[in-house]
Design a protein around this motif. Structure first.
Motif, PDB file in Angstrom:
ATOM      1  N   GLY A 228       0.815  -1.204   0.000  1.00  0.00           N
ATOM      2  CA  GLY A 228       0.000   0.000   0.000  1.00  0.00           C
ATOM      3  C   GLY A 228       0.849   1.254   0.000  1.00  0.00           C
ATOM      4  N   MET A 229       0.191   2.399   0.098  1.00  0.00           N
ATOM      5  CA  MET A 229       0.867   3.704   0.116  1.00  0.00           C
ATOM      6  C   MET A 229       1.413   3.952   1.517  1.00  0.00           C
ATOM      7  SD  MET A 229       1.319   6.322  -2.090  1.00  0.00           S
ATOM      8  CE  MET A 229      -0.109   6.347  -3.197  1.00  0.00           C
ATOM      9  N   GLN A 230       2.610   4.578   1.584  1.00  0.00           N
ATOM     10  CA  GLN A 230       3.207   4.832   2.892  1.00  0.00           C
ATOM     11  C   GLN A 230       4.269   5.916   2.822  1.00  0.00           C
ATOM     12  OE1 GLN A 230       5.456   0.821   3.486  1.00  0.00           O
ATOM     13  NE2 GLN A 230       4.117   0.826   1.671  1.00  0.00           N
ATOM     14  N   VAL A 231       4.388   6.653   3.930  1.00  0.00           N
ATOM     15  CA  VAL A 231       5.561   7.476   4.170  1.00  0.00           C
ATOM     16  C   VAL A 231       6.635   6.504   4.645  1.00  0.00           C
ATOM     17  CG1 VAL A 231       6.552   9.361   5.505  1.00  0.00           C
ATOM     18  CG2 VAL A 231       4.148   9.473   4.775  1.00  0.00           C
ATOM     19  N   LEU A 232       7.718   6.381   3.898  1.00  0.00           N
ATOM     20  CA  LEU A 232       8.695   5.334   4.188  1.00  0.00           C
ATOM     21  C   LEU A 232       9.324   5.556   5.565  1.00  0.00           C
ATOM     22  CD1 LEU A 232       9.597   2.952   2.346  1.00  0.00           C
ATOM     23  CD2 LEU A 232      11.768   4.158   2.152  1.00  0.00           C
ATOM     24  N   PRO A 233       9.192   4.586   6.491  1.00  0.00           N
ATOM     25  CA  PRO A 233       9.702   4.786   7.853  1.00  0.00           C
ATOM     26  C   PRO A 233      11.197   5.080   7.916  1.00  0.00           C
ATOM     27  CG  PRO A 233       8.210   2.909   7.788  1.00  0.00           C
ATOM     28  CD  PRO A 233       8.454   3.314   6.367  1.00  0.00           C
ATOM     29  N   SER A 234      12.009   4.366   7.124  1.00  0.00           N
ATOM     30  CA  SER A 234      13.459   4.591   7.174  1.00  0.00           C
ATOM     31  C   SER A 234      13.825   5.974   6.670  1.00  0.00           C
ATOM     32  CB  SER A 234      14.187   3.518   6.370  1.00  0.00           C
ATOM     33  OG  SER A 234      13.768   3.531   5.014  1.00  0.00           O
TER      34      SER A 234
END
Length: 251
Positions: A180-186
């Motif tokens: 899905g869509m996400q603000v990449l945690p790393s």
């Protein structure tokens, strides 16, 4: 002097996604045996091509690229990308764009700085900068088919692990990447070092991003999101910055 450019890694064919937008999905080597996918966007304006987050191609697919149009410009949107930029500068003499201080790969130098409110490599397009990120990161709005958002590491859409090795898939999932869509945690961690005031500022950046018109999205990793990218981005931003009231409201 002969330059030892990084060789092309395994990649797919050029795929048409929109009327004048194409992509190639390749690979990036993170460590020995650890590979994740890496995307190059290709924006066609008339007969001219802009390469977004360039990925070096094998000779046969490079000829297919030439058949699409004249390779005239290239743009680096993220700090940790750019290993193939110098190859395209020397091979095609492209006009090159990147943000000031986006110099993890110091070459080639920018012919034009990529700055919000300044010139844009896409006719009628718009440059967006994450002004509160501790590492340079930008995005482009391409005004076709209702609006196309091109990102690097900040905002990505994943629906499969194609192009990742087993170890690469494990690394991505261990780092919080999901379907899905996400603000990449790393990337968020690098962009803020998890400091409260930096996180709040980055949340404000994403609120500004939500005001831009787009239906589609392609990041430097993951897959293409067609038609529903804006609403999925709103949900991802709300989830990524749930502490901060007002973040995640759709435009």
């Amino acid at each position: 002097m002969q330059i030892a450019y990084p060789p092309p890694l395994p990649h797919g064919e050029i795929r048409q996604l929109l009327r004048d937008f194409f992509m190639v999905q390749g690979r990036a080597r993170i460590a020995p045996g650890v590979y994740v996918n890496r995307n190059m966007g290709i924006v066609r304006s008339g007969e001219d091509l802009l390469l977004v987050n360039p990925v070096r191609l094998c000779r046969r697919v490079e000829e297919d690229l030439r058949d699409l149009g004249r390779v005239r410009q290239a743009v680096r949107l993220g700090y940790f990308h750019g290993c193939d930029d110098l190859y395209y500068r020397d091979r095609f003499n492209v006009f090159f764009w990147r943000q000031p201080h986006s110099d993890h790969y110091p070459l080639p130098p920018a012919d034009q700085d990529l700055c919000e409110g300044g010139p844009c490599p896409v006719p009628g397009g718009q440059v967006f900068e994450f002004k509160h990120s501790l590492v340079p990161e930008a995005a482009l709005i391409v005004p076709q088919d209702g609006g196309l958002l091109l990102t690097c590491d900040s905002l990505q859409y994943w629906h499969e692990w194609k192009g990742c090795s087993w170890a690469g898939k494990w690394l991505m999932r261990a780092g919080g990447v999901h379907r899905g869509m996400q603000v990449l945690p790393s990337w968020r961690s690098r962009a803020t070092r998890d400091r409260e005031h930096n996180l709040r500022g980055l949340a404000e950046d994403f609120q500004r991003l939500q005001q831009l018109p787009f239906y589609h999205l392609l990041g430097a990793h993951g897959q293409f999101c067609a038609d529903t990218a804006h609403e999925q981005a709103a949900a991802a931003i709300a989830n990524g910055f749930s502490k901060y009231s007002g973040t995640g409201r759709a435009a």
